[in-house]
Design a protein around this motif. Structure first.
Motif, PDB file in Angstrom:
ATOM      1  N   TYR A  57      11.956 -35.898 -28.750  1.00 47.06           N
ATOM      2  CA  TYR A  57      10.663 -35.239 -28.534  1.00 47.06           C
ATOM      3  C   TYR A  57      10.755 -33.739 -28.802  1.00 47.06           C
ATOM      4  CZ  TYR A  57       7.999 -39.193 -26.734  1.00 47.06           C
ATOM      5  OH  TYR A  57       7.311 -40.375 -26.626  1.00 47.06           O
ATOM      6  N   ASN A  58      11.884 -33.104 -28.459  1.00 45.93           N
ATOM      7  CA  ASN A  58      12.049 -31.672 -28.741  1.00 45.93           C
ATOM      8  C   ASN A  58      12.019 -31.406 -30.246  1.00 45.93           C
ATOM      9  OD1 ASN A  58      12.237 -30.847 -26.062  1.00 45.93           O
ATOM     10  ND2 ASN A  58      14.453 -31.058 -26.013  1.00 45.93           N
ATOM     11  N   VAL A  59      12.726 -32.226 -31.025  1.00 50.56           N
ATOM     12  CA  VAL A  59      12.715 -32.081 -32.481  1.00 50.56           C
ATOM     13  C   VAL A  59      11.302 -32.302 -33.009  1.00 50.56           C
ATOM     14  CG1 VAL A  59      13.541 -33.103 -34.646  1.00 50.56           C
ATOM     15  CG2 VAL A  59      15.143 -32.668 -32.780  1.00 50.56           C
ATOM     16  N   SER A  60      10.633 -33.320 -32.494  1.00 52.82           N
ATOM     17  CA  SER A  60       9.258 -33.620 -32.896  1.00 52.82           C
ATOM     18  C   SER A  60       8.331 -32.440 -32.615  1.00 52.82           C
ATOM     19  CB  SER A  60       8.773 -34.865 -32.149  1.00 52.82           C
ATOM     20  OG  SER A  60       7.401 -35.048 -32.305  1.00 52.82           O
ATOM     21  N   ASP A  61       8.491 -31.829 -31.466  1.00 54.18           N
ATOM     22  CA  ASP A  61       7.662 -30.673 -31.115  1.00 54.18           C
ATOM     23  C   ASP A  61       7.866 -29.526 -32.102  1.00 54.18           C
ATOM     24  OD1 ASP A  61       6.730 -32.085 -28.934  1.00 54.18           O
ATOM     25  OD2 ASP A  61       7.982 -31.024 -27.474  1.00 54.18           O
ATOM     26  N   TRP A  62       9.125 -29.264 -32.471  1.00 56.18           N
ATOM     27  CA  TRP A  62       9.413 -28.177 -33.411  1.00 56.18           C
ATOM     28  C   TRP A  62       8.885 -28.484 -34.807  1.00 56.18           C
ATOM     29  CZ3 TRP A  62      10.126 -23.389 -32.489  1.00 56.18           C
ATOM     30  CH2 TRP A  62      10.659 -22.981 -31.277  1.00 56.18           C
ATOM     31  N   ILE A  63       8.999 -29.724 -35.241  1.00 58.04           N
ATOM     32  CA  ILE A  63       8.438 -30.097 -36.548  1.00 58.04           C
ATOM     33  C   ILE A  63       6.934 -29.870 -36.544  1.00 58.04           C
ATOM     34  CG2 ILE A  63       7.965 -32.062 -38.080  1.00 58.04           C
ATOM     35  CD1 ILE A  63      10.783 -33.082 -37.384  1.00 58.04           C
ATOM     36  N   PHE A  64       6.274 -30.245 -35.461  1.00 58.36           N
ATOM     37  CA  PHE A  64       4.835 -30.037 -35.345  1.00 58.36           C
ATOM     38  C   PHE A  64       4.490 -28.548 -35.392  1.00 58.36           C
ATOM     39  CE2 PHE A  64       0.865 -29.483 -33.051  1.00 58.36           C
ATOM     40  CZ  PHE A  64       0.059 -30.428 -33.657  1.00 58.36           C
ATOM     41  N   ILE A  65       5.227 -27.744 -34.643  1.00 54.28           N
ATOM     42  CA  ILE A  65       4.967 -26.304 -34.573  1.00 54.28           C
ATOM     43  C   ILE A  65       5.138 -25.646 -35.944  1.00 54.28           C
ATOM     44  CG2 ILE A  65       5.931 -24.129 -33.679  1.00 54.28           C
ATOM     45  CD1 ILE A  65       6.450 -25.681 -31.027  1.00 54.28           C
ATOM     46  N   ILE A  66       6.088 -26.125 -36.726  1.00 57.04           N
ATOM     47  CA  ILE A  66       6.347 -25.515 -38.041  1.00 57.04           C
ATOM     48  C   ILE A  66       5.402 -26.042 -39.113  1.00 57.04           C
ATOM     49  CG2 ILE A  66       8.050 -25.364 -39.905  1.00 57.04           C
ATOM     50  CD1 ILE A  66      10.205 -25.347 -37.637  1.00 57.04           C
ATOM     51  N   PHE A  67       5.253 -27.370 -39.197  1.00 54.25           N
ATOM     52  CA  PHE A  67       4.532 -27.954 -40.312  1.00 54.25           C
ATOM     53  C   PHE A  67       3.015 -27.968 -40.164  1.00 54.25           C
ATOM     54  CE2 PHE A  67       8.704 -29.558 -41.468  1.00 54.25           C
ATOM     55  CZ  PHE A  67       8.664 -29.443 -42.847  1.00 54.25           C
ATOM     56  N   PHE A  68       2.467 -28.035 -38.959  1.00 56.45           N
ATOM     57  CA  PHE A  68       1.010 -28.085 -38.830  1.00 56.45           C
ATOM     58  C   PHE A  68       0.346 -26.808 -39.334  1.00 56.45           C
ATOM     59  CE2 PHE A  68      -3.061 -27.832 -36.608  1.00 56.45           C
ATOM     60  CZ  PHE A  68      -3.632 -29.015 -37.052  1.00 56.45           C
ATOM     61  N   PRO A  69       0.783 -25.620 -38.888  1.00 51.55           N
ATOM     62  CA  PRO A  69       0.159 -24.407 -39.440  1.00 51.55           C
ATOM     63  C   PRO A  69       0.383 -24.270 -40.948  1.00 51.55           C
ATOM     64  CG  PRO A  69       1.433 -23.870 -37.485  1.00 51.55           C
ATOM     65  CD  PRO A  69       1.733 -25.295 -37.826  1.00 51.55           C
ATOM     66  N   LEU A  70       1.554 -24.715 -41.415  1.00 49.28           N
ATOM     67  CA  LEU A  70       1.841 -24.657 -42.844  1.00 49.28           C
ATOM     68  C   LEU A  70       0.876 -25.552 -43.620  1.00 49.28           C
ATOM     69  CD1 LEU A  70       3.833 -23.380 -44.837  1.00 49.28           C
ATOM     70  CD2 LEU A  70       5.275 -25.393 -44.542  1.00 49.28           C
ATOM     71  N   ALA A  71       0.610 -26.750 -43.099  1.00 54.74           N
ATOM     72  CA  ALA A  71      -0.329 -27.672 -43.752  1.00 54.74           C
ATOM     73  C   ALA A  71      -1.735 -27.073 -43.777  1.00 54.74           C
ATOM     74  CB  ALA A  71      -0.339 -29.019 -43.042  1.00 54.74           C
ATOM     75  N   VAL A  72      -2.137 -26.410 -42.697  1.00 57.65           N
ATOM     76  CA  VAL A  72      -3.463 -25.780 -42.661  1.00 57.65           C
ATOM     77  C   VAL A  72      -3.565 -24.694 -43.734  1.00 57.65           C
ATOM     78  CG1 VAL A  72      -4.999 -24.331 -41.257  1.00 57.65           C
ATOM     79  CG2 VAL A  72      -3.887 -26.331 -40.236  1.00 57.65           C
ATOM     80  N   VAL A  73      -2.534 -23.886 -43.874  1.00 51.07           N
ATOM     81  CA  VAL A  73      -2.533 -22.827 -44.893  1.00 51.07           C
ATOM     82  C   VAL A  73      -2.596 -23.442 -46.289  1.00 51.07           C
ATOM     83  CG1 VAL A  73      -1.112 -21.010 -45.944  1.00 51.07           C
ATOM     84  CG2 VAL A  73      -1.368 -21.107 -43.464  1.00 51.07           C
ATOM     85  N   VAL A  74      -1.816 -24.499 -46.518  1.00 50.45           N
ATOM     86  CA  VAL A  74      -1.810 -25.152 -47.833  1.00 50.45           C
ATOM     87  C   VAL A  74      -3.189 -25.714 -48.158  1.00 50.45           C
ATOM     88  CG1 VAL A  74      -0.875 -27.135 -49.119  1.00 50.45           C
ATOM     89  CG2 VAL A  74       0.656 -25.605 -47.890  1.00 50.45           C
ATOM     90  N   PHE A  75      -3.858 -26.341 -47.182  1.00 49.11           N
ATOM     91  CA  PHE A  75      -5.218 -26.843 -47.413  1.00 49.11           C
ATOM     92  C   PHE A  75      -6.182 -25.697 -47.715  1.00 49.11           C
ATOM     93  CE2 PHE A  75      -4.025 -30.782 -44.927  1.00 49.11           C
ATOM     94  CZ  PHE A  75      -4.149 -31.635 -46.009  1.00 49.11           C
ATOM     95  N   GLY A  76      -6.021 -24.585 -47.036  1.00 44.14           N
ATOM     96  CA  GLY A  76      -6.870 -23.415 -47.301  1.00 44.14           C
ATOM     97  C   GLY A  76      -6.674 -22.883 -48.710  1.00 44.14           C
ATOM     98  N   VAL A  77      -5.419 -22.801 -49.148  1.00 41.65           N
ATOM     99  CA  VAL A  77      -5.125 -22.329 -50.508  1.00 41.65           C
ATOM    100  C   VAL A  77      -5.694 -23.300 -51.535  1.00 41.65           C
ATOM    101  CG1 VAL A  77      -3.245 -21.921 -52.157  1.00 41.65           C
ATOM    102  CG2 VAL A  77      -3.089 -20.992 -49.844  1.00 41.65           C
ATOM    103  N   ALA A  78      -5.509 -24.583 -51.318  1.00 40.42           N
ATOM    104  CA  ALA A  78      -6.038 -25.588 -52.253  1.00 40.42           C
ATOM    105  C   ALA A  78      -7.565 -25.505 -52.321  1.00 40.42           C
ATOM    106  CB  ALA A  78      -5.600 -26.988 -51.838  1.00 40.42           C
ATOM    107  N   GLY A  79      -8.195 -25.337 -51.168  1.00 39.38           N
ATOM    108  CA  GLY A  79      -9.659 -25.219 -51.151  1.00 39.38           C
ATOM    109  C   GLY A  79     -10.128 -23.985 -51.906  1.00 39.38           C
ATOM    110  N   ALA A  80      -9.443 -22.872 -51.699  1.00 39.66           N
ATOM    111  CA  ALA A  80      -9.812 -21.644 -52.408  1.00 39.66           C
ATOM    112  C   ALA A  80      -9.630 -21.823 -53.911  1.00 39.66           C
ATOM    113  CB  ALA A  80      -8.972 -20.476 -51.895  1.00 39.66           C
ATOM    114  N   LEU A  81      -8.570 -22.483 -54.319  1.00 35.56           N
ATOM    115  CA  LEU A  81      -8.357 -22.710 -55.751  1.00 35.56           C
ATOM    116  C   LEU A  81      -9.442 -23.608 -56.338  1.00 35.56           C
ATOM    117  CD1 LEU A  81      -4.465 -23.109 -56.006  1.00 35.56           C
ATOM    118  CD2 LEU A  81      -5.872 -21.272 -56.938  1.00 35.56           C
ATOM    119  N   PHE A  82      -9.857 -24.626 -55.573  1.00 33.26           N
ATOM    120  CA  PHE A  82     -10.955 -25.473 -56.051  1.00 33.26           C
ATOM    121  C   PHE A  82     -12.232 -24.654 -56.236  1.00 33.26           C
ATOM    122  CE2 PHE A  82      -8.893 -29.563 -54.580  1.00 33.26           C
ATOM    123  CZ  PHE A  82      -8.978 -30.200 -55.800  1.00 33.26           C
ATOM    124  N   VAL A  83     -12.546 -23.832 -55.252  1.00 30.95           N
ATOM    125  CA  VAL A  83     -13.784 -23.049 -55.289  1.00 30.95           C
ATOM    126  C   VAL A  83     -13.777 -22.059 -56.447  1.00 30.95           C
ATOM    127  CG1 VAL A  83     -15.134 -21.311 -54.041  1.00 30.95           C
ATOM    128  CG2 VAL A  83     -14.285 -23.324 -52.837  1.00 30.95           C
TER     129      VAL A  83
END
Length: 145
Positions: free
Chosen positions: A78-104
């Motif tokens: 669960y500790n490893v899972s928590d750290w993966i979530f903390i690192i990858f979730f904000p990164l995924a949000v940023v990537v979606f934002g960049v992809a959306g901006a590129l589409f627009v």
């Protein structure tokens, strides 16, 4: 009579060494064992060595249970899972934002649209990692718990 030259030197017994036979739980795992609660040091009743704060001194075990190894393993997962979530979730949000901006701002240019789709794909991969990081510990707990 014999002469006393001084007090005999005090010989301290060697400190126990070896792997920890305990852990401090960061997650509530009472469904695995009622003793495995958050903030509790769990270990076996016959622990040879317990040093949860890594200071070289023996620590006491709050709850003795035969399932201490399972609880410690799941807590680590669960500790490893928590750290993966903390690192990858904000990164995924940023990537979606960049992809959306590129589409627009692609203006319909095929190269820019393809680049935006590729970035969106990697955002989906990142989000999948985040979801699996939260699902895998629950599956493992269901299997071994």
């Amino acid at each position: 009579g014999g002469k006393c030259l001084g007090a005999a030197p005090v010989i301290e017994p060697p400190k126990p060494q070896g792997p920890n036979q305990c852990c401090l739980l960061n997650h509530k795992l009472t469904d695995v064992d009622p003793a495995c609660d958050k903030g509790v040091v769990v270990g076996p009743s016959d622990a040879r060595w317990c040093d949860v704060n890594r200071d070289g001194e023996r620590d006491s075990i709050d709850a003795e249970t035969v399932k201490w190894g399972t609880c410690c393993f799941l807590d680590s997962l669960y500790n490893v899972s928590d750290w993966i979530f903390i690192i990858f979730f904000p990164l995924a949000v940023v990537v979606f934002g960049v992809a959306g901006a590129l589409f627009v701002f692609s203006g319909g240019e095929p190269e820019k649209v393809k680049k935006a789709r590729d970035i969106l794909f990697w955002g989906i991969v990142g989000l999948s990692i985040v979801l699996f990081a939260k699902i895998i510990p629950a599956i493992v707990k269901a299997i071994i718990g």
